[in-house]
Design an enzyme around this catalytic site. Structure first.
Site, PDB file in Angstrom:
ATOM      1  N   ASP A 137       0.850  -1.187   0.000  1.00 22.46           N
ATOM      2  CA  ASP A 137       0.000   0.000   0.000  1.00 22.46           C
ATOM      3  C   ASP A 137       0.884   1.235   0.000  1.00 22.46           C
ATOM      4  O   ASP A 137       1.986   1.221   0.570  1.00 22.46           O
ATOM      5  CB  ASP A 137      -0.915   0.005   1.230  1.00 22.46           C
ATOM      6  CG  ASP A 137      -2.020  -1.041   1.151  1.00 22.46           C
ATOM      7  OD1 ASP A 137      -2.478  -1.346   0.035  1.00 22.46           O
ATOM      8  OD2 ASP A 137      -2.445  -1.536   2.209  1.00 22.46           O
ATOM      9  N   ASP A 155      -6.951  -1.536  -4.743  1.00 24.66           N
ATOM     10  CA  ASP A 155      -8.016  -1.219  -3.792  1.00 24.66           C
ATOM     11  C   ASP A 155      -9.001  -0.215  -4.387  1.00 24.66           C
ATOM     12  O   ASP A 155     -10.215  -0.324  -4.186  1.00 24.66           O
ATOM     13  CB  ASP A 155      -7.436  -0.657  -2.497  1.00 24.66           C
ATOM     14  CG  ASP A 155      -6.537  -1.636  -1.762  1.00 24.66           C
ATOM     15  OD1 ASP A 155      -6.716  -2.864  -1.940  1.00 24.66           O
ATOM     16  OD2 ASP A 155      -5.653  -1.176  -1.025  1.00 24.66           O
TER      17      ASP A 155
END
Length: 178
Positions: A137, A155
């Site tokens: 991330d 995402d």
């Protein structure tokens, strides 16, 4: 007097009522583009930022390099490692279900965009789990000291696709079925 027998539509008539199936290959191509975009951005982050690095970009956005062994919002991240296999299996099963959904929705463009987005995101994060044991991330949005959990392109694709499917079901699909 006897009642007239109900007329059953023939197979030809039933087939005429169903919209023709279109190829899902262009939509799979869109999924591949999303997977590539996701993986390229993650490779860039790995090449440019040390693990744990934080680069302030604006007063509300940082680029970071973190590994999330869990799911959304770091759900299950504190577990001993079994979650990698569980979440990978969920991604595989979800991808198979999405492929079947794409086959049955191939005539509905908006649904296909949404499904292809979810598929691309699921596979993008699956690749991370298989290669790194966790998802990379790097997008960190915040207000003052309150940070949204860091996330990535996969995402975003999953979230936008899921919201799109909800909108499609609430507004477009109901109109088509009337």
């Amino acid at each position: 007097m006897s009642k007239p027998a109900a007329v059953q539509p023939t197979q030809k008539a039933q087939a005429a009522l169903k919209p023709p199936r279109k190829s899902i290959l262009p939509w799979l191509g869109f999924s591949v583009v999303l997977i590539l975009l996701d993986q390229i951005t993650k490779l860039w982050v790995q090449a440019r930022l040390d693990l744990g690095a934080v680069v302030e970009v604006t007063s509300f956005f940082n680029l970071v390099h973190v590994l999330n062994p869990g799911a959304a919002f770091s759900f299950l991240a504190d577990q001993s490692g079994w979650q990698k296999h569980f979440l990978s299996a969920v991604a595989v099963v979800a991808s198979i279900v999405i492929l079947f959904m794409m086959r049955s929705s191939s005539h509905r463009k908006f649904s296909m965009i949404c499904l292809a987005s979810i598929l691309g995101g699921a596979i993008g994060n699956l690749i991370d789990r298989l290669l790194h044991g966790a998802v990379i991330d790097f997008l960190d949005f915040y207000v003052q000291h309150y940070h949204w959990p860091a996330f990535n392109v996969a995402d975003v694709a999953i979230t936008v696709g899921a919201i799109g499917l909800i909108i499609d079901e609430l507004f477009f699909n109901r109109q088509q079925s009337r």
